[in-house]
Scaffold this motif. Sequence first.
Motif, PDB file in Angstrom:
ATOM      1  N   UNK A 129       0.823  -1.218   0.000  1.00 52.87           N
ATOM      2  CA  UNK A 129       0.000   0.000   0.000  1.00 52.87           C
ATOM      3  C   UNK A 129       0.859   1.271   0.000  1.00 52.87           C
ATOM      4  N   UNK A 130       1.958   1.209  -0.740  1.00 56.23           N
ATOM      5  CA  UNK A 130       2.806   2.395  -0.902  1.00 56.23           C
ATOM      6  C   UNK A 130       2.047   3.438  -1.713  1.00 56.23           C
ATOM      7  N   UNK A 131       2.309   4.703  -1.452  1.00 54.39           N
ATOM      8  CA  UNK A 131       1.658   5.758  -2.229  1.00 54.39           C
ATOM      9  C   UNK A 131       2.571   6.257  -3.352  1.00 54.39           C
ATOM     10  N   UNK A 132       3.821   5.787  -3.330  1.00 60.45           N
ATOM     11  CA  UNK A 132       4.804   6.232  -4.317  1.00 60.45           C
ATOM     12  C   UNK A 132       5.686   5.056  -4.728  1.00 60.45           C
ATOM     13  N   UNK A 133       6.063   5.058  -6.003  1.00 63.68           N
ATOM     14  CA  UNK A 133       6.945   4.005  -6.511  1.00 63.68           C
ATOM     15  C   UNK A 133       7.934   4.673  -7.458  1.00 63.68           C
ATOM     16  N   UNK A 134       8.848   3.883  -8.014  1.00 65.28           N
ATOM     17  CA  UNK A 134       9.786   4.492  -8.940  1.00 65.28           C
ATOM     18  C   UNK A 134      10.893   3.554  -9.330  1.00 65.28           C
ATOM     19  N   UNK A 135      12.014   4.139  -9.719  1.00 66.01           N
ATOM     20  CA  UNK A 135      13.124   3.371 -10.269  1.00 66.01           C
ATOM     21  C   UNK A 135      14.439   4.046  -9.876  1.00 66.01           C
TER      22      UNK A 135
END
Length: 210
Positions: A129-135
């Motif tokens: 339930x993360x509100x942010x993701x990325x690389x």
Amino acid sequence: SFPIVVLISGSGSNLQALIDQSLQGVLNVTISAVISNKADAYGLERAKEAGIPTHVLNHKSYGSREEFDTALQSTIDRYHPKLVVLAGFMRILTEDFTRHYEGRMLNIHPSLLPKFKGLNTHQRVIDAKETEHGVSVHFVSAELDAGAVVVQARTPVEPSDNAKTLAERVHKLEHIIYPLAVKWFSEERLTHQDKYAFLDGQKLPVNGLD
Ligand code: GAR
């Protein structure tokens, strides 16, 4: 110009981004060779299309991780690359191999390191339930996904997202930041010292060991 070798295991869309930007003259590197541990990796077709020499080293044909990495290293070093670029290369590397390329091997990992090392990052981000993701692009060290981070790009996680929609958005970010990191390295703006990355002499804050 600046010789690099790219290692892949799959689709090679990040390889394609590097090929495209070097053809466009944005990136002043020569992709000397593309090496895959999988004979059916689509990225091999992309390399052939661009006239880049390819090699397949099937890890299953070697008795141990050490033997595979030794063969991989001698194939890479035939090209005397100034940088080794892991672009979806899905093998864990031995300590000897990572030490040999210390400060001159980059990887791209689909998470905001030091969060979500390892596999299946998109699904794990949703489950958590993360509100942010990325690389993250990072220098490779012996510890998995724990080298000095060079650059990250982020995207919000929407309630409607699933692993596929997230992966697609993250891929678009990858194709922007990986060529950028390679460009910085080729221009000698990006360096590595004492387990940290430096850009224009400034120490970059994130190190996956933190
Ligand atoms: C990319 O999403 C990359 O971040 C990931 O594999 C994909 C390769 O895509 N790498 C890892 O998960 C490394 N552990 P591509 O073959 O289309 O470039």
